[in-house]
Design a protein around this motif. Structure first.
Motif, PDB file in Angstrom:
ATOM      1  N   ARG A 177       0.834  -1.206   0.000  1.00  0.00           N
ATOM      2  CA  ARG A 177       0.000   0.000   0.000  1.00  0.00           C
ATOM      3  C   ARG A 177       0.873   1.262   0.000  1.00  0.00           C
ATOM      4  NH1 ARG A 177      -3.265  -3.073   3.531  1.00  0.00           N
ATOM      5  NH2 ARG A 177      -2.260  -2.144   5.353  1.00  0.00           N
ATOM      6  N   ALA A 178       2.048   1.189   0.623  1.00  0.00           N
ATOM      7  CA  ALA A 178       2.940   2.349   0.684  1.00  0.00           C
ATOM      8  C   ALA A 178       3.575   2.626  -0.671  1.00  0.00           C
ATOM      9  CB  ALA A 178       4.025   2.129   1.734  1.00  0.00           C
ATOM     10  N   GLY A 179       3.922   1.580  -1.380  1.00  0.00           N
ATOM     11  CA  GLY A 179       4.511   1.747  -2.703  1.00  0.00           C
ATOM     12  C   GLY A 179       6.029   1.761  -2.689  1.00  0.00           C
ATOM     13  N   ALA A 180       6.591   1.421  -3.816  1.00  0.00           N
ATOM     14  CA  ALA A 180       8.043   1.294  -3.951  1.00  0.00           C
ATOM     15  C   ALA A 180       8.762   2.633  -3.807  1.00  0.00           C
ATOM     16  CB  ALA A 180       8.385   0.653  -5.292  1.00  0.00           C
ATOM     17  N   ALA A 181       8.154   3.702  -4.271  1.00  0.00           N
ATOM     18  CA  ALA A 181       8.833   5.000  -4.255  1.00  0.00           C
ATOM     19  C   ALA A 181       9.196   5.430  -2.833  1.00  0.00           C
ATOM     20  CB  ALA A 181       7.960   6.058  -4.921  1.00  0.00           C
ATOM     21  N   LEU A 182       8.282   5.237  -1.887  1.00  0.00           N
ATOM     22  CA  LEU A 182       8.571   5.634  -0.503  1.00  0.00           C
ATOM     23  C   LEU A 182       9.686   4.781   0.093  1.00  0.00           C
ATOM     24  CD1 LEU A 182       4.991   6.315   0.917  1.00  0.00           C
ATOM     25  CD2 LEU A 182       6.798   7.987   0.469  1.00  0.00           C
ATOM     26  N   PHE A 183       9.626   3.478  -0.160  1.00  0.00           N
ATOM     27  CA  PHE A 183      10.676   2.594   0.350  1.00  0.00           C
ATOM     28  C   PHE A 183      12.043   2.949  -0.232  1.00  0.00           C
ATOM     29  CE2 PHE A 183       7.304  -0.152   1.833  1.00  0.00           C
ATOM     30  CZ  PHE A 183       7.863  -0.723   2.971  1.00  0.00           C
ATOM     31  N   LEU A 184      12.090   3.144  -1.526  1.00  0.00           N
ATOM     32  CA  LEU A 184      13.368   3.473  -2.164  1.00  0.00           C
ATOM     33  C   LEU A 184      13.891   4.829  -1.689  1.00  0.00           C
ATOM     34  CD1 LEU A 184      12.713   2.135  -5.770  1.00  0.00           C
ATOM     35  CD2 LEU A 184      14.296   1.206  -4.060  1.00  0.00           C
ATOM     36  N   THR A 185      12.995   5.784  -1.482  1.00  0.00           N
ATOM     37  CA  THR A 185      13.408   7.084  -0.958  1.00  0.00           C
ATOM     38  C   THR A 185      14.029   6.927   0.420  1.00  0.00           C
ATOM     39  OG1 THR A 185      11.688   8.197  -2.235  1.00  0.00           O
ATOM     40  CG2 THR A 185      12.603   9.404  -0.346  1.00  0.00           C
ATOM     41  N   THR A 186      13.358   6.165   1.288  1.00  0.00           N
ATOM     42  CA  THR A 186      13.892   5.928   2.637  1.00  0.00           C
ATOM     43  C   THR A 186      15.256   5.258   2.567  1.00  0.00           C
ATOM     44  OG1 THR A 186      11.693   5.748   3.633  1.00  0.00           O
ATOM     45  CG2 THR A 186      13.512   4.687   4.801  1.00  0.00           C
ATOM     46  N   LEU A 187      15.364   4.228   1.754  1.00  0.00           N
ATOM     47  CA  LEU A 187      16.623   3.485   1.678  1.00  0.00           C
ATOM     48  C   LEU A 187      17.760   4.343   1.135  1.00  0.00           C
ATOM     49  CD1 LEU A 187      15.358   0.000   0.480  1.00  0.00           C
ATOM     50  CD2 LEU A 187      16.172   0.632   2.754  1.00  0.00           C
ATOM     51  N   TYR A 188      17.504   5.038   0.042  1.00  0.00           N
ATOM     52  CA  TYR A 188      18.589   5.807  -0.567  1.00  0.00           C
ATOM     53  C   TYR A 188      18.980   7.017   0.282  1.00  0.00           C
ATOM     54  CZ  TYR A 188      18.542   2.875  -4.703  1.00  0.00           C
ATOM     55  OH  TYR A 188      18.644   1.803  -5.556  1.00  0.00           O
TER      56      TYR A 188
END
Length: 149
Positions: free
Chosen positions: A45-56
């Protein structure tokens, strides 16, 4: 090689290993995020963009922390333990933990499991800050002793 030298060499090896793993994490983050999204409804539900932003974004203080840790270990291996430069490294390392903690806690707004990671990072920042204060006091005591006739 003395036991303390072995420990320093091993610590440097592990820091370098974590640098390599961080680099691999940067390369494979999209694949790892896709895997997490496929396994968790809350994550998808959060989506890949938020996860990738957090990680990077989180990789920036992580890389700075690892580099500072390596430089600190290198200085210690030279026999320079109670010096002001080490206090600076420890202060910077603690701030890297605090920044990582803030990033993770902010990311818990879209994915709750980030919260305990953020709390753990902030706690590690506090632990390093306490060690920094102990080393700073030891440096001050050493300076006083050096200036005593």
């Amino acid at each position: 090689m003395s036991e303390s030298n072995k420990a320093l060499v091993l610590s440097k090896i592990f820091v370098i290993l974590f640098m390599v793993l961080l680099g691999l994490g940067a390369i494979f983050s999209p694949r790892l995020v896709a895997r997490v999204l496929s396994m968790s409804a809350m994550a998808s539900r959060a989506g890949a963009a938020l996860f990738l932003t957090t990680l990077y974004i989180g990789m920036i203080p992580a890389a700075a922390l690892l580099m500072s840790m390596y430089l600190l270990l290198r200085r210690i291996s030279w026999g320079e333990v109670f010096v002001n430069e080490n206090i600076i490294y420890l202060r910077f390392i603690s701030w890297c933990f605090f920044v990582g903690g803030i990033i993770c806690m902010a990311s818990s707004l879209y994915y709750a499991p980030w919260l305990p990671i953020g709390i753990a990072a902030a706690f590690m920042g506090l632990v390093v800050r306490v060690v920094k204060n102990v080393i700073a006091r030891a440096v001050a005591l050493q300076d006083d002793a050096d200036h005593t006739i």
